[in-house]
Scaffold this motif. Structure first.
Motif, PDB file in Angstrom:
ATOM      1  N   ARG A   1      82.670  36.875  59.063  1.00 37.60           N
ATOM      2  CA  ARG A   1      82.964  37.848  58.010  1.00 37.60           C
ATOM      3  C   ARG A   1      82.553  39.252  58.466  1.00 37.60           C
ATOM      4  O   ARG A   1      83.271  40.231  58.274  1.00 37.60           O
TER       5      ARG A   1
ATOM      6  N   ASN B   1      74.216  43.848  42.464  1.00 37.87           N
ATOM      7  CA  ASN B   1      75.580  44.106  41.987  1.00 37.87           C
ATOM      8  C   ASN B   1      76.095  42.917  41.168  1.00 37.87           C
ATOM      9  O   ASN B   1      77.300  42.702  41.088  1.00 37.87           O
TER      10      ASN B   1
ATOM     11  N   SER C   1      74.622  42.078  47.127  1.00 38.52           N
ATOM     12  CA  SER C   1      75.987  41.825  46.639  1.00 38.52           C
ATOM     13  C   SER C   1      76.503  40.506  47.212  1.00 38.52           C
ATOM     14  O   SER C   1      77.610  40.438  47.736  1.00 38.52           O
ATOM     15  N   VAL C   2      75.644  39.461  47.132  1.00 37.37           N
ATOM     16  CA  VAL C   2      76.072  38.137  47.617  1.00 37.37           C
ATOM     17  C   VAL C   2      76.751  37.389  46.462  1.00 37.37           C
ATOM     18  O   VAL C   2      76.821  37.889  45.327  1.00 37.37           O
TER      19      VAL C   2
ATOM     20  N   GLY D   1      81.210  40.626  51.397  1.00 31.93           N
ATOM     21  CA  GLY D   1      82.423  40.106  50.762  1.00 31.93           C
ATOM     22  C   GLY D   1      83.278  41.238  50.218  1.00 31.93           C
ATOM     23  O   GLY D   1      83.167  42.394  50.646  1.00 31.93           O
TER      24      GLY D   1
ATOM     25  N   ASP E   1      77.306  35.222  57.334  1.00 30.69           N
ATOM     26  CA  ASP E   1      78.578  34.777  57.906  1.00 30.69           C
ATOM     27  C   ASP E   1      79.014  35.782  58.985  1.00 30.69           C
ATOM     28  O   ASP E   1      79.525  36.862  58.685  1.00 30.69           O
TER      29      ASP E   1
ATOM     30  N   VAL F   1      73.679  43.770  51.147  1.00 32.92           N
ATOM     31  CA  VAL F   1      73.582  42.355  51.524  1.00 32.92           C
ATOM     32  C   VAL F   1      74.772  41.608  50.935  1.00 32.92           C
ATOM     33  O   VAL F   1      74.939  41.564  49.713  1.00 32.92           O
TER      34      VAL F   1
HETATM   35  N1  LIG Z   1      84.860  40.761  43.216  1.00 32.09           N
HETATM   36  C1  LIG Z   1      84.720  41.576  42.179  1.00 32.09           C
HETATM   37  O1  LIG Z   1      85.709  42.034  41.582  1.00 32.09           O
HETATM   38  C2  LIG Z   1      83.346  41.978  41.714  1.00 32.09           C
HETATM   39  C3  LIG Z   1      83.218  43.129  40.916  1.00 32.09           C
HETATM   40  C4  LIG Z   1      81.940  43.551  40.537  1.00 32.09           C
HETATM   41  C5  LIG Z   1      80.825  42.815  40.915  1.00 32.09           C
HETATM   42  N2  LIG Z   1      80.996  41.672  41.663  1.00 32.09           N
HETATM   43  C6  LIG Z   1      79.770  40.964  42.048  1.00 32.09           C
HETATM   44  O2  LIG Z   1      79.469  41.317  43.390  1.00 32.09           O
HETATM   45  C7  LIG Z   1      78.834  40.209  44.043  1.00 32.09           C
HETATM   46  C8  LIG Z   1      79.640  39.840  45.275  1.00 32.09           C
HETATM   47  O3  LIG Z   1      80.949  39.493  44.878  1.00 32.09           O
HETATM   48  P1  LIG Z   1      82.145  39.413  45.947  1.00 32.09           P
HETATM   49  O4  LIG Z   1      83.388  39.305  45.139  1.00 32.09           O
HETATM   50  O5  LIG Z   1      82.004  40.475  46.958  1.00 32.09           O
HETATM   51  O6  LIG Z   1      81.835  37.977  46.605  1.00 32.09           O
HETATM   52  P2  LIG Z   1      82.400  37.366  47.955  1.00 32.09           P
HETATM   53  O7  LIG Z   1      82.422  35.896  47.765  1.00 32.09           O
HETATM   54  O8  LIG Z   1      83.636  38.068  48.387  1.00 32.09           O
HETATM   55  O9  LIG Z   1      81.248  37.724  49.031  1.00 32.09           O
HETATM   56  C9  LIG Z   1      79.950  37.231  48.965  1.00 32.09           C
HETATM   57  C10 LIG Z   1      79.330  37.388  50.358  1.00 32.09           C
HETATM   58  O10 LIG Z   1      77.947  37.008  50.280  1.00 32.09           O
HETATM   59  C11 LIG Z   1      77.610  36.416  51.535  1.00 32.09           C
HETATM   60  N3  LIG Z   1      76.366  35.658  51.425  1.00 32.09           N
HETATM   61  C12 LIG Z   1      76.155  34.467  50.823  1.00 32.09           C
HETATM   62  N4  LIG Z   1      74.875  34.096  50.996  1.00 32.09           N
HETATM   63  C13 LIG Z   1      74.263  35.089  51.689  1.00 32.09           C
HETATM   64  C14 LIG Z   1      72.923  35.287  52.166  1.00 32.09           C
HETATM   65  N5  LIG Z   1      71.960  34.377  51.944  1.00 32.09           N
HETATM   66  N6  LIG Z   1      72.641  36.415  52.848  1.00 32.09           N
HETATM   67  C15 LIG Z   1      73.617  37.332  53.105  1.00 32.09           C
HETATM   68  N7  LIG Z   1      74.898  37.190  52.690  1.00 32.09           N
HETATM   69  C16 LIG Z   1      75.205  36.077  51.989  1.00 32.09           C
HETATM   70  C17 LIG Z   1      78.831  35.547  51.829  1.00 32.09           C
HETATM   71  O11 LIG Z   1      78.869  35.159  53.202  1.00 32.09           O
HETATM   72  C18 LIG Z   1      79.974  36.486  51.431  1.00 32.09           C
HETATM   73  O12 LIG Z   1      80.413  37.268  52.524  1.00 32.09           O
HETATM   74  C19 LIG Z   1      78.746  39.097  43.011  1.00 32.09           C
HETATM   75  O13 LIG Z   1      77.506  39.143  42.364  1.00 32.09           O
HETATM   76  C20 LIG Z   1      79.881  39.449  42.035  1.00 32.09           C
HETATM   77  O14 LIG Z   1      79.677  38.907  40.750  1.00 32.09           O
HETATM   78  C21 LIG Z   1      82.203  41.254  42.089  1.00 32.09           C
END
Ligand SMILES: NC(=O)c1ccc[n+]([C@@H]2O[C@H](COP(=O)([O-])OP(=O)(O)OC[C@H]3O[C@@H](n4cnc5c(N)ncnc54)[C@H](O)[C@@H]3O)[C@@H](O)[C@H]2O)c1
Length: 300
Positions: free
Chosen positions: A39, A103, A75-76, A13, A36, A10
């Motif tokens: 996306r 995540n 992973s939102v 991103g 989205d 889920v």
């Molecule tokens: N980016 C990193 O380096 C990294 C590393 C490890 C963990 N994380 C964790 O992973 C998670 C995601 O991070 P990211 O960087 O991929 O974020 P991101 O902002 O790139 O993506 C988040 C996604 O969640 C979607 N979203 C939001 N609300 C939603 C809903 N109700 N239902 C379905 N989708 C929904 C958004 O449309 C978006 O596509 C976070 O918890 C972050 O802390 C990130």
């Protein structure tokens, strides 16, 4: 878990998209779910260019469309309330025995699982970016997580070629982000105090403690150096180290000015747009080569 059970990731991103690619490439059936649609469309397009088997991958915005689910990986966006809502929705659409992972980078597993109907099958699985390359995954049980959930999670992660590392309990930031933020708090203080320039600081860390940490980890490295020496230095140094409880003013200023790093073209350094893609490809290649070397030396 049966071979062809469906995994729902889920959030499509940065992390979700790579997680889905990783699982599909390991012959698992994956649905990438995001609110989205644009996306999702760009993920679908990006993955059709890769050699990911498209028969293993689905893209949807609709929970009704996901079918028989055995694993959910939330992973939102990193927001407690949003994640709670997403987890509640997931629980409405998956069987009570499905494994549910988050995540999150460091939100409390207990707080996230607070209003879940089945917190016993809920666990943190903190992957690192890029999730299809970096091996470590922090596995973080909440107070109500069953031991069987932790075991099942570790089995799945090993099937994905990962190195699950289980924490005994959930603390904010888990292990990796606590250490990363402790390091960055000191780095930012050194820049603010004018002790060193950004380029020199990175050079010192990369070519001294950085390479050694990759080989040994901090605790093995201290064993090699001698704990008595470490203690002698700790005795005079700790009172001088940065210990602020709020983010650094330098970091606040950079972000307020739009200096967000590579994605905005400027952070501590300049990131010209025309070199960004080549730079990130090179970083990925180096990571893969470094990890192969580490693996080779571990098996000798
Ligand atoms: N980016 C990193 O380096 C990294 C590393 C490890 C963990 N994380 C964790 O992973 C998670 C995601 O991070 P990211 O960087 O991929 O974020 P991101 O902002 O790139 O993506 C988040 C996604 O969640 C979607 N979203 C939001 N609300 C939603 C809903 N109700 N239902 C379905 N989708 C929904 C958004 O449309 C978006 O596509 C976070 O918890 C972050 O802390 C990130």
């Amino acid at each position: 878990m049966p071979q062809q059970s469906r995994i729902v990731v889920v959030g499509a991103g940065t992390m979700g998209a790579t997680l889905a690619r990783l699982m599909a490439s390991r012959d698992m059936s994956v649905t990438l779910l995001d609110i989205d649609r644009a996306r999702l469309a760009s993920c679908r397009e990006a993955m059709s260019d890769d050699d990911v088997p498209s028969s293993q991958l689905d893209f949807t915005s609709d929970w009704q469309a996901v079918g028989n689910v055995s694993v959910v990986i939330e992973s939102v966006t990193e927001d407690l309330d949003l994640k709670r809502r997403v987890l509640a929705e997931a629980e409405r659409h998956v069987p009570a025995e499905a494994l549910v992972m988050t995540n999150t980078s460091g939100l409390s597993i207990d707080a996230l699982g607070q209003s879940m109907a089945h917190p016993e099958r809920f666990v943190g699985a903190h992957f690192f970016n890029p999730a299809d390359v970096v091996p470590a995954v922090e596995v973080v049980p909440g107070r109500l997580t069953h031991a069987a959930t932790v075991e099942q999670t570790c089995r799945l992660l090993r099937r994905l070629g990962k190195r699950p590392a289980v924490l005994n309990k959930s603390v904010p930031g888990f292990v990796a982000n606590r250490i990363q933020h402790a390091l960055m708090r000191e780095c930012l203080a050194l820049l603010e105090q004018g002790v060193v320039e950004a380029e020199a600081l990175d050079d010192i860390v990369r070519y001294s403690i950085g390479v050694r940490l990759a080989i040994n980890g901090p605790l093995r490295q201290r064993d090699l150096n001698g704990l008595d020496t470490h203690l002698n230095i700790a005795r005079y140094l700790y009172s001088d180290l940065e210990d602020r409880h709020t983010p650094s003013p330098l970091l606040e200023t950079y972000v307020a000015e739009g200096r967000l790093g590579r994605k905005s073209g400027r952070g501590f350094f300049e990131w010209p747009a025309d070199t960004a893609e080549a730079q990130s490809r090179q970083e990925r290649e180096l990571l893969v080569r470094l990890l192969a070397l580490l693996e080779e030396s571990a098996s000798n």
